[in-house]
Write a protein that holds these residues in place. Structure first.
Motif, PDB file in Angstrom:
ATOM      1  N   LYS A 505      -8.457 -20.399 -11.156  1.00 51.86           N
ATOM      2  CA  LYS A 505      -8.992 -19.470 -12.142  1.00 51.86           C
ATOM      3  C   LYS A 505      -8.449 -18.076 -11.831  1.00 51.86           C
ATOM      4  N   GLY A 506      -8.246 -17.332 -12.870  1.00 49.81           N
ATOM      5  CA  GLY A 506      -7.737 -15.985 -12.683  1.00 49.81           C
ATOM      6  C   GLY A 506      -6.938 -15.547 -13.894  1.00 49.81           C
ATOM      7  N   SER A 507      -6.416 -14.344 -13.845  1.00 50.05           N
ATOM      8  CA  SER A 507      -5.679 -13.800 -14.984  1.00 50.05           C
ATOM      9  C   SER A 507      -4.433 -13.070 -14.512  1.00 50.05           C
ATOM     10  N   LEU A 508      -3.496 -12.945 -15.410  1.00 50.43           N
ATOM     11  CA  LEU A 508      -2.276 -12.186 -15.199  1.00 50.43           C
ATOM     12  C   LEU A 508      -2.194 -11.123 -16.282  1.00 50.43           C
ATOM     13  N   THR A 509      -1.851  -9.896 -15.899  1.00 51.85           N
ATOM     14  CA  THR A 509      -1.672  -8.803 -16.846  1.00 51.85           C
ATOM     15  C   THR A 509      -0.247  -8.285 -16.745  1.00 51.85           C
ATOM     16  N   LEU A 510       0.370  -8.096 -17.906  1.00 54.79           N
ATOM     17  CA  LEU A 510       1.749  -7.618 -17.955  1.00 54.79           C
ATOM     18  C   LEU A 510       1.752  -6.168 -18.430  1.00 54.79           C
ATOM     19  N   PHE A 511       2.413  -5.304 -17.648  1.00 52.99           N
ATOM     20  CA  PHE A 511       2.523  -3.886 -17.981  1.00 52.99           C
ATOM     21  C   PHE A 511       3.979  -3.552 -18.275  1.00 52.99           C
ATOM     22  N   ARG A 512       4.218  -2.846 -19.393  1.00 46.76           N
ATOM     23  CA  ARG A 512       5.561  -2.313 -19.630  1.00 46.76           C
ATOM     24  C   ARG A 512       5.703  -1.003 -18.873  1.00 46.76           C
ATOM     25  N   ALA A 517       1.513   6.604 -18.430  1.00 50.44           N
ATOM     26  CA  ALA A 517       0.675   5.433 -18.157  1.00 50.44           C
ATOM     27  C   ALA A 517       1.347   4.188 -18.733  1.00 50.44           C
ATOM     28  N   TYR A 518       1.397   3.129 -17.943  1.00 49.84           N
ATOM     29  CA  TYR A 518       2.078   1.923 -18.384  1.00 49.84           C
ATOM     30  C   TYR A 518       1.344   1.294 -19.569  1.00 49.84           C
ATOM     31  N   ASP A 519       2.122   0.682 -20.476  1.00 51.26           N
ATOM     32  CA  ASP A 519       1.525  -0.044 -21.594  1.00 51.26           C
ATOM     33  C   ASP A 519       1.032  -1.400 -21.119  1.00 51.26           C
ATOM     34  N   LEU A 539      12.219  -7.650 -24.519  1.00 54.08           N
ATOM     35  CA  LEU A 539      13.075  -7.363 -23.373  1.00 54.08           C
ATOM     36  C   LEU A 539      12.888  -5.911 -22.928  1.00 54.08           C
ATOM     37  N   ASP A 540      12.546  -5.726 -21.630  1.00 48.53           N
ATOM     38  CA  ASP A 540      12.292  -4.393 -21.092  1.00 48.53           C
ATOM     39  C   ASP A 540      11.987  -4.551 -19.607  1.00 48.53           C
ATOM     40  N   ASP A 541      11.574  -3.433 -18.962  1.00 46.47           N
ATOM     41  CA  ASP A 541      11.141  -3.479 -17.566  1.00 46.47           C
ATOM     42  C   ASP A 541       9.625  -3.602 -17.510  1.00 46.47           C
ATOM     43  N   TYR A 542       9.135  -4.474 -16.622  1.00 45.56           N
ATOM     44  CA  TYR A 542       7.702  -4.756 -16.557  1.00 45.56           C
ATOM     45  C   TYR A 542       7.226  -4.788 -15.113  1.00 45.56           C
ATOM     46  N   GLN A 671      -5.489   3.465  -8.436  1.00 44.68           N
ATOM     47  CA  GLN A 671      -4.509   2.695  -9.197  1.00 44.68           C
ATOM     48  C   GLN A 671      -4.685   2.880 -10.708  1.00 44.68           C
ATOM     49  N   TYR A 672      -3.833   3.742 -11.267  1.00 43.58           N
ATOM     50  CA  TYR A 672      -3.753   3.935 -12.710  1.00 43.58           C
ATOM     51  C   TYR A 672      -2.263   3.816 -13.037  1.00 43.58           C
ATOM     52  N   PRO A 673      -1.782   2.599 -13.360  1.00 42.63           N
ATOM     53  CA  PRO A 673      -0.339   2.331 -13.422  1.00 42.63           C
ATOM     54  C   PRO A 673       0.414   3.351 -14.269  1.00 42.63           C
ATOM     55  N   GLY A 674       1.434   3.923 -13.675  1.00 50.57           N
ATOM     56  CA  GLY A 674       2.256   4.926 -14.335  1.00 50.57           C
ATOM     57  C   GLY A 674       1.978   6.336 -13.867  1.00 50.57           C
ATOM     58  N   TYR A 675       0.814   6.546 -13.232  1.00 52.52           N
ATOM     59  CA  TYR A 675       0.456   7.870 -12.737  1.00 52.52           C
ATOM     60  C   TYR A 675       0.329   7.830 -11.213  1.00 52.52           C
ATOM     61  N   PRO A 676       1.250   8.432 -10.489  1.00 57.92           N
ATOM     62  CA  PRO A 676       1.183   8.418  -9.022  1.00 57.92           C
ATOM     63  C   PRO A 676       0.157   9.411  -8.496  1.00 57.92           C
ATOM     64  N   MET A 677      -0.232   9.219  -7.261  1.00 55.60           N
ATOM     65  CA  MET A 677      -1.117  10.170  -6.595  1.00 55.60           C
ATOM     66  C   MET A 677      -0.332  11.449  -6.276  1.00 55.60           C
ATOM     67  N   ASP A 678      -0.973  12.575  -6.482  1.00 56.62           N
ATOM     68  CA  ASP A 678      -0.376  13.855  -6.090  1.00 56.62           C
ATOM     69  C   ASP A 678      -0.527  13.986  -4.575  1.00 56.62           C
ATOM     70  N   GLU A 679       0.580  13.836  -3.862  1.00 52.82           N
ATOM     71  CA  GLU A 679       0.543  13.816  -2.403  1.00 52.82           C
ATOM     72  C   GLU A 679       0.064  15.147  -1.816  1.00 52.82           C
ATOM     73  N   SER A 680       0.193  16.217  -2.600  1.00 52.08           N
ATOM     74  CA  SER A 680      -0.235  17.522  -2.084  1.00 52.08           C
ATOM     75  C   SER A 680      -1.720  17.774  -2.312  1.00 52.08           C
TER      76      SER A 680
END
Length: 797
Positions: A505-512, A517-519, A539-542, A671-680
């Motif tokens: 049981k479980g799920s898979l999520t695909l992000f473009r 922020a990733y789609d 066709l794209d990067d995921y 974890q908010y895909p597409g937005y990195p943590m501000d290291e500063s």
């Protein structure tokens, strides 16, 4: 064998130049070549002829049997004198009439491909028989060769009916005909008719054309007659139609020529059925011209026009947008008036019309206004016209054609990678020049109305637009509506909870993968064996995220392909074709920590639109993964090792708490895909003991990064710096005294970040009812005008 024997007999029949008589007594005949008969042919009732070739004859041809209706061939009648012709059936591929003699036809003829009348007449012996040319059939004739009898045609376009009478070629032509079947006959003009609406006088024209339509939807734009100039012509010849009461009504004298001994008169017509002849019309006919305006109103959505005062009801000179001088309509001005569809051909027929303004509407087609040499200004800018309409009008004086709407409608097609694709646009015009563009860039060699992609892929998929120019209409570029052609593939694999254990049981999520922020493309559930499939992935990067069901696998964490809980460290999956075997092994949550410290806070996104209020601009983010890793350093302290300690998700209010943390230095990750943590920003958090063991943060997604700030929690000793808070501890109510009044919101928040009580105040004092709160330690959060400004730690007993 039968066919060969027959050909031999026929050839022998012409020996020595003597006329021969050929009689067939029921032998079936199949012809697939050229057969020439030099003698009269007669077949009895039992004969069946299948003619898929050519039968050419100079003598009578009478088949009393039958002609197989599937026959694709035809006949060439080379009659020098009058001869009988009966093919034995009506349906054939073609018929050619040659030779000066008349073909005396005793039954209906129906041709699929062509009817060619080169010489001599074709006379139908029965008043009910017809020569019929089917849809797409070519018909040619001339003054020395025509049909005496009924002629019928079907199909679309400018179609000629080659009829004649008494040795005169009197054809009728229907322009832009759209009909299942129209039948034309030529008769002697009946006596007793008088001039009706729009006529000056009759000219005793001796003939009339009768047209019968098969369906009421059968139409033609114009009806044109042609006749020798030895017949009456009149001062202003006009085609007229029979109306009730033995009268003829004008159809408008719109095109008249008298050249090479023949007169041609053309007028417009909505319906086909009727009797037509030629008479004298008025040079200026307001009644007929008004019918052209009625046609305009009816064909362009007149009831929905913005301005339609008195149309179809009052006198014509009171119709809005119509200018009448004397008995002449000289101008029509209906700009931005919600006209839709095609302008009828009848508008060209208003002889005195000089200026036309139909700009700013939704007109899709206009007639050829060059047929009216009085027009000095034509404004059709800002409509939906193609070069099919504009090119014929290029020479009209004062033509304004700028800015036309996109051609066609926007579309999006999803095509399997590697499949062919065909993109089409039709701008019309014989001089139109095409250039297709993909994502705004010209495609080399794509310079035709149709652009064919042999194999769609990631490198050639995208949004296509055709730009079309025409040298006859400089300055105008027509563009097709965007046609998006996107290639897809399937992505599949397995989700595991251990190297050798599939997740049932479980799920898979695909992000473009996108710059922001990733789609989220979609989520699928795993099968019982852990397998999954994403179908029709563009066709794209995921990036691929697997999450085993935590009810079945309590320690499972969301894990990116191939094996990480952080999207920044995940492998990008470039989809070019079908991908199989993408396996994810779930990361597992660490054992619970045993400390007394906690890190809590919330995550919100600010879109940065300064024109919006904070409440409209800022939103809390639910379901983001929040983790802390303990920072451990090597012996010399130069290298860091990060050990995962805790992982939670933000709740519906965007809030989170990571409890039970022992004293250490921690690294916060959201974890908010597409937005990195501000290291500063404040992501390295030291936890100590006592008050230093409880840290609250606020994380804001802003300017493409997640920025974390420490929230200052003020204790009792610090309350005088901003407000007085009492009593503390409290049982029923907490009072706050501020230095001044403003718009404030006060919330009692538990250590999990959930608001227990919220109250609003605009005064210098506020009271918070805490009777529903359970005993314990809480935070009292104060916002001014929606912005958090102060936090107090309070105790409820």
């Amino acid at each position: 064998m039968i066919r060969s024997l027959l050909i031999l007999i026929l050839l022998l029949a012409g020996l020595n130049g003597y006329a021969q008589f050929i009689t067939n007594s029921g032998i079936p005949i199949t012809n697939g070549a050229l057969v020439t008969t030099n003698g009269s042919w007669t077949s009895d009732a039992g004969t069946v002829i299948v003619n898929n070739g050519v039968i050419s004859t100079t003598e009578s041809f009478v088949n009393n049997g039958s002609l197989d209706p599937v026959s694709t061939g035809g006949f060439i009648l080379r009659f020098a004198t009058d001869k009988n012709f009966n093919a034995g059936g009506s349906r054939m591929g073609f018929l050619v009439k040659d030779g000066a003699g008349t073909a005396l036809v005793s039954r209906t003829i129906s041709v699929r491909d062509s009817l060619v009348l080169k010489n001599g007449l074709t006379r139908l012996l029965s008043a009910t028989d017809t020569v019929f040319a089917g849809p797409g059939a070519r018909v040619s004739s001339n003054p020395s060769s025509y049909v005496e009898g009924l002629v019928a045609r079907a199909g679309n376009g400018d179609l000629v009916f080659p009829v004649g009478r008494n040795g005169m070629y009197l054809p009728l032509k229907l322009y832009r005909m759209q009909a299942q079947r129209a039948t034309v006959s030529l008769i002697d003009a009946p006596a007793g008719y008088s001039a009706g609406p729009g006529l000056d006088s009759l000219i005793n024209f001796p003939y009339a054309w009768k047209v019968h339509e098969k369906a009421k939807t059968d139409t033609a734009a114009y009806v044109e007659v042609s006749y020798p100039n030895t017949l009456p012509i009149g001062a202003n010849p006009i085609v007229v139609r029979e109306v009730a009461g033995l009268k003829y009504a004008s159809m408008g004298a719109r095109f008249t020529s008298n050249t090479s001994g023949r007169v041609t008169v053309r007028s417009y017509s909505k319906r086909l059925t009727g009797m037509f002849t030629v008479a004298n019309g008025f040079k200026v006919d307001l009644v007929t011209d008004s019918l052209a305006l009625v046609a305009l109103y009816q064909s362009t959505g007149g009831p929905s026009w913005s301005l339609k005062n008195n149309w179809l009801t009052g006198k014509i000179d009171t119709w809005s947008g119509v200018t009448v001088n004397g008995q002449s309509i000289t101008a029509l001005s209906l700009p931005a008036n919600k006209l839709t569809g095609a302008i009828p051909d009848a508008l060209v027929d208003i002889d005195a019309l000089q200026t036309i303004d139909l700009s700013g509407n939704s007109i899709t087609a206009i007639p050829d206004f060059t047929l009216n040499d009085q027009i000095s200004a034509l404004n059709v800018s800002n409509n939906k016209l193609s070069f099919a309409s504009l090119e014929p009008n290029a020479s009209v004086p004062g033509l304004n054609y700028s800015t036309q709407a996109a051609l066609g409608t926007a579309s999006e097609s999803l095509i399997a990678a590697g499949a062919p694709v065909q993109l089409t646009v039709n701008a019309g015009g014989s001089k139109s020049q095409y250039q297709w563009k993909r994502n705004g860039q010209a495609v080399a060699g794509a310079t035709a109305p149709v652009y064919a992609i042999a194999s769609i892929s990631r490198t050639n998929m995208g949004e296509y637009v055709a730009e079309v120019t025409n040298p006859l209409l400089p300055g105008l570029t027509l563009k097709s509506a965007p046609q998006r052609a996107l290639a897809y593939a399937n992505v599949s694999g397995k989700l595991m909870v251990a190297q050798n254990e599939a997740a049932t049981k479980g799920s898979l999520t695909l992000f473009r993968v996108t710059p922001a922020a990733y789609d989220t493309i979609g989520t699928v559930q795993v099968q019982a064996d852990g397998s999954y499939t994403f179908q029709k992935v563009v066709l794209d990067d995921y990036q691929l995220l697997g999450f085993a069901d935590t009810l079945a696998y309590s320690r499972a964490l969301p894990t990116y392909y191939r094996n990480t809980i952080f999207w920044e460290e995940a492998d990008v999956v470039p989809v070019e074709n079908n991908l199989n075997g993408l396996t994810i092994v779930s990361a597992l949550k660490p054992a619970p920590a045993s400390g007394r410290g906690s890190i809590s806070g919330y995550l919100e996104e600010d879109d940065g639109n300064a024109r919006l209020s904070e409440a409209q601009r800022v939103k809390r983010i639910e379901g983001a993964g929040v983790s802390v890793r303990r920072v451990e350093r090597t012996g010399r302290g130069k290298e860091e090792i990060l050990v995962l300690v805790a992982y939670v998700f933000t709740d519906e209010n965007g809030e989170f708490t990571l409890p039970n943390l022992p004293p250490a230095e921690y690294r916060l990750n959201i974890q908010y895909p597409g937005y990195p943590m501000d290291e500063s920003s404040f992501i390295t958090i030291p936890l100590g003991t006592a008050l230093q063991s409880q840290v609250s943060v606020e994380a804001v997604v802003q300017n493409g990064k997640i920025n974390v700030r420490k929230r200052v929690i003020t204790g009792i000793a610090e309350t005088r710096q901003y407000a007085q808070v009492y009593p503390n501890p409290a049982v029923d109510f907490i009072h706050l005294k501020f230095e001044g009044a403003t718009d404030r919101q006060i919330s009692l928040v538990d250590l999990n970040g959930s608001a227990v009580v919220t109250t609003a105040s605009q005064d210098a004092e506020a009271v918070v009812d805490v009777r529903r709160a359970h005993p314990g330690i809480y935070l009292l959060l104060v916002k001014e005008k929606g912005v958090a400004v102060k936090t107090f730690k309070v105790s409820i007993e």
